[in-house]
Design a protein around this motif. Structure first.
Motif, short mmCIF file in Angstrom:
data_model
loop_
_atom_site.label_atom_id
_atom_site.label_comp_id
_atom_site.label_asym_id
_atom_site.label_seq_id
_atom_site.Cartn_x
_atom_site.Cartn_y
_atom_site.Cartn_z
N LEU A 67 10.57 4.87 9.06
CA LEU A 67 10.53 6.16 8.38
C LEU A 67 9.15 6.80 8.43
CD1 LEU A 67 12.75 5.25 5.31
CD2 LEU A 67 13.43 6.11 7.56
N ILE A 68 8.13 6.00 8.59
CA ILE A 68 6.78 6.54 8.68
C ILE A 68 6.61 7.44 9.89
CG2 ILE A 68 5.81 4.64 10.02
CD1 ILE A 68 4.16 6.45 7.04
N GLU A 69 7.52 7.32 10.87
CA GLU A 69 7.44 8.15 12.08
C GLU A 69 8.00 9.55 11.88
OE1 GLU A 69 5.93 7.22 14.80
OE2 GLU A 69 5.49 5.21 14.03
N GLY A 70 8.52 9.83 10.69
CA GLY A 70 8.98 11.18 10.39
C GLY A 70 10.42 11.42 10.80
N GLY A 71 10.82 12.68 10.74
CA GLY A 71 12.18 13.06 11.06
C GLY A 71 12.49 14.44 10.52
N ARG A 72 13.79 14.77 10.45
CA ARG A 72 14.23 16.10 10.01
C ARG A 72 14.98 15.99 8.69
NH1 ARG A 72 18.09 19.08 13.42
NH2 ARG A 72 18.67 17.07 14.32
N LEU A 73 14.66 16.88 7.75
CA LEU A 73 15.39 16.97 6.49
C LEU A 73 16.39 18.11 6.58
CD1 LEU A 73 15.55 15.83 3.56
CD2 LEU A 73 14.04 17.73 2.89
N GLN A 74 17.61 17.84 6.13
CA GLN A 74 18.67 18.84 6.16
C GLN A 74 19.37 18.91 4.81
OE1 GLN A 74 21.08 17.43 9.51
NE2 GLN A 74 20.10 18.95 10.83
N MET A 75 20.13 19.99 4.62
CA MET A 75 20.85 20.21 3.37
C MET A 75 22.29 20.59 3.69
SD MET A 75 19.31 22.49 0.27
CE MET A 75 20.17 22.78 -1.27
N LEU A 76 23.22 20.12 2.85
CA LEU A 76 24.64 20.31 3.11
C LEU A 76 25.10 21.73 2.81
CD1 LEU A 76 27.54 17.96 2.55
CD2 LEU A 76 27.62 20.10 1.26
N VAL A 77 25.94 22.25 3.71
CA VAL A 77 26.57 23.56 3.58
C VAL A 77 28.08 23.37 3.69
CG1 VAL A 77 26.83 25.86 4.59
CG2 VAL A 77 24.58 24.73 4.62
N MET A 109 0.86 -1.17 0.00
CA MET A 109 0.00 0.00 0.00
C MET A 109 0.90 1.23 0.00
SD MET A 109 -3.00 -1.20 -0.22
CE MET A 109 -3.93 0.32 0.04
N PRO A 110 0.86 2.06 -1.03
CA PRO A 110 1.82 3.15 -1.18
C PRO A 110 1.60 4.26 -0.14
CG PRO A 110 0.73 2.63 -3.26
CD PRO A 110 -0.06 1.97 -2.17
N ILE A 111 2.65 4.60 0.58
CA ILE A 111 2.61 5.68 1.56
C ILE A 111 3.75 6.65 1.25
CG2 ILE A 111 2.76 6.31 3.99
CD1 ILE A 111 1.76 3.50 4.68
N PRO A 112 3.44 7.88 0.84
CA PRO A 112 4.51 8.85 0.58
C PRO A 112 5.17 9.29 1.89
CG PRO A 112 2.38 9.91 0.40
CD PRO A 112 2.11 8.44 0.62
N LEU A 113 6.49 9.23 1.92
CA LEU A 113 7.24 9.62 3.12
C LEU A 113 7.54 11.11 3.01
CD1 LEU A 113 9.53 6.48 3.23
CD2 LEU A 113 7.52 6.94 4.67
N LYS A 114 6.55 11.93 3.36
CA LYS A 114 6.61 13.36 3.08
C LYS A 114 7.68 14.09 3.87
CE LYS A 114 1.81 13.66 1.52
NZ LYS A 114 0.52 14.37 1.64
N ALA A 115 8.03 13.60 5.04
CA ALA A 115 9.07 14.26 5.84
C ALA A 115 10.43 14.18 5.17
CB ALA A 115 9.12 13.66 7.24
N MET A 116 10.60 13.24 4.22
CA MET A 116 11.87 13.08 3.52
C MET A 116 12.03 14.06 2.37
SD MET A 116 12.41 8.94 3.58
CE MET A 116 14.18 9.07 3.25
N GLY A 117 11.02 14.91 2.16
CA GLY A 117 11.13 15.98 1.19
C GLY A 117 10.37 15.72 -0.08
N ARG A 118 9.91 16.81 -0.67
CA ARG A 118 9.27 16.75 -1.98
C ARG A 118 10.11 17.58 -2.95
NH1 ARG A 118 3.54 19.26 -4.21
NH2 ARG A 118 3.54 18.08 -6.17
N ASP A 157 10.55 23.54 5.80
CA ASP A 157 9.34 22.87 5.31
C ASP A 157 9.74 21.91 4.20
OD1 ASP A 157 6.91 22.04 4.41
OD2 ASP A 157 6.12 24.04 3.92
N PRO A 158 9.80 20.61 4.49
CA PRO A 158 10.23 19.64 3.47
C PRO A 158 9.18 19.37 2.39
CG PRO A 158 9.59 18.50 5.45
CD PRO A 158 9.53 19.95 5.78
N ASP A 159 7.96 19.83 2.60
CA ASP A 159 6.87 19.58 1.66
C ASP A 159 6.08 20.86 1.41
OD1 ASP A 159 5.07 18.26 0.02
OD2 ASP A 159 3.88 17.46 1.68
N PRO A 160 6.73 21.89 0.87
CA PRO A 160 6.05 23.17 0.70
C PRO A 160 5.02 23.13 -0.42
CG PRO A 160 8.23 23.27 -0.26
CD PRO A 160 8.13 21.94 0.43
N ALA A 161 3.96 23.89 -0.23
CA ALA A 161 2.91 23.94 -1.25
C ALA A 161 3.44 24.47 -2.57
CB ALA A 161 1.76 24.81 -0.76
#
Length: 451
Positions: free
Chosen positions: A249-259, A203-212, A287-291
């Motif tokens: 992963l369904i429990e969510g988490g934090r998305l980060q970007m390298l600097v 059953m497909p579940i998008p892992l939205k916390a991992m970013g769009r 916001d990993p999943d911005p409108a």
């Protein structure tokens, strides 16, 4: 680095002392890897689809359009892939990068509750392979109704993370040629998880916390559960996901970007020095999943860049091995022919980024896409040349590059290699020719060379 290594490409050792060097490589003057490539017929079909070094064999399996054991036809556009051992059985979990920029009802490879979006044609199939004969035993659809499933990556807990390389969704618009796009039932641009042990569609579940965003591949640090993610855009970021509960992963988490530390908004696409260590830190994506992503695929990247994040040129392949993350920047470098980067975590919040190799010639390396780490710690690089012969290249632990295979599929020689991965026992290299979609199982005297 000795003089020979400098002549062999100016790369740096994958695991050893890092040294700066030139980037010239004269392929006519060197003999690396496993020797010259010769046309080789498939062991099980007799077709000549590859040129390989003498002594190597391959089987053809999982071809597009063939009937799977679940009754469905094998989808096309084979891409990222992972190999797993499940209850003593060898399994391949394989992406299908099927795009359709305009929603079309009935397009999904399944038209039931297992389809995330019945108007999107991408997905994942799972194959069970006999580890001795390297023949296909059974196959089935394992994810349906997703969009442009390009790469992804295996997890240490026995699943495949499939990445959507698009952010199209319900919003309608026009592409740069004025053609209509969008209108889908669901939003796209997410990562989906497929357990390798699943015998039926998930059953497909998008892992939205991992970013769009326009995803490509992932790699998991087995010690921490941190997941690294690449983005396939000409202006791209390198991300990591810190799960709230590693492996869940369904429990969510934090998305980060390298600097790059001390170099805010560093542009790493050109004018980089092979072997130069770059100290790195990570910033949170608010916001990993911005409108805004529905109409702007770069919304997540732009939010990270505004906070100082670095820019790469089309990050595609991503794989964990030797305690590092290896990534391909497909059009990176001064000649825009490709870069191979290595990231090493250093503590919880810092790391070191090093350019291992940069191509100066199409005959050396041309647009590296998917990659994997070999049993001996080298790299397999899949080329996607967009108009020339495609090769599987090898990058050794000494930073030497060589050709291992050439696509010789008559009429499809320019089709990209994708999904390279080794069986858990290290005896079989699986790889796809994207068009016409076919999976190949390669074996031979690996001990003779650096793989």
């Amino acid at each position: 680095m000795n003089r020979r290594e400098l002549l062999l490409g100016g790369g740096v050792g994958l695991t050893g002392l890092v040294t700066r060097g030139a980037l010239a490589l004269d392929r006519s003057a060197v003999a690396l890897g496993y020797g010259n490539l010769v046309p080789t017929a498939a062991h099980n079909t007799g077709e000549v689809l590859l040129e390989l070094p003498e002594g190597f064999s391959y089987n053809v399996l999982g071809r597009q359009g063939t009937r799977m054991t679940d009754g469905n036809l094998t989808p096309t556009k084979h891409d990222g892939m992972g190999a797993f051992l499940v209850n003593g059985k060898l399994r391949l979990v394989r992406n299908h990068e099927v795009p359709n920029t305009l929603a079309r009802p009935g397009t999904a490879i399944l038209q039931d509750e297992h389809a995330y979006d019945t108007s999107a044609g991408g997905g994942v199939t799972t194959l069970t392979i006999d580890p001795v004969t390297r023949e296909l035993i059974e196959s089935h659809i394992s994810l349906a109704g997703t969009h442009t499933n390009c790469a992804g990556g295996p997890t240490p807990w026995g699943s495949w993370l499939s990445c959507e390389e698009t952010t199209l969704g319900a919003a309608r618009g026009k592409d740069d040629k004025g053609k209509p796009i969008g209108g889908f039932e669901r939003e796209h641009g997410y990562i989906f998880e497929v357990p390798a042990a699943s015998d039926s569609p998930v059953m497909p579940i998008p892992l939205k916390a991992m970013g769009r965003f326009v995803h490509e591949a992932i790699a998991v640090d087995p010690a921490t559960g941190i997941i690294y993610e690449t983005e396939d855009r000409t202006s791209a970021g390198f991300y990591r996901f810190l799960p709230t509960k590693p492996g869940q992963l369904i429990e969510g988490g934090r998305l980060q970007m390298l600097v790059v530390e001390g170099k805010p908004q560093a542009d790493l696409r050109k004018k980089q020095t092979v072997g130069e260590p770059l100290a790195c830190v990570w910033i949170d994506i608010d916001d990993p999943d911005p409108a805004a992503t529905s109409t702007n695929p770069l919304a997540v990247y732009e939010s990270g860049k505004a906070k100082g994040a670095a820019t790469f040129a089309r990050l595609e392949g991503c794989w964990w091995g030797n305690g590092y993350v290896y990534i391909n920047a497909t059009t990176g470098g001064d000649k825009q022919l490709g870069q191979v980067w290595r990231y090493q975590p250093k503590g919880a919040d810092k790391g070191e980024l090093i350019l291992l190799f940069e191509s100066k010639s199409k005959s050396v390396l041309w647009n590296p896409d998917n990659l994997c780490v070999t049993p001996r710690g080298g790299l397999v690089l899949c080329e996607d040349t967009y108009g020339g012969d495609c090769y599987l290249r090898g990058l050794t632990k000494k930073g030497e590059i060589f050709s291992f295979a050439r696509n010789a599929y008559l009429g499809y020689e320019e089709s990209e290699f994708a999904g390279a991965c080794f069986s858990p026992d290290g005896q079989t290299l699986f790889v796809n020719l994207q068009l016409p979609g076919v999976t190949l199982a390669i074996w031979g005297p690996w001990e003779r060379g650096p793989f």
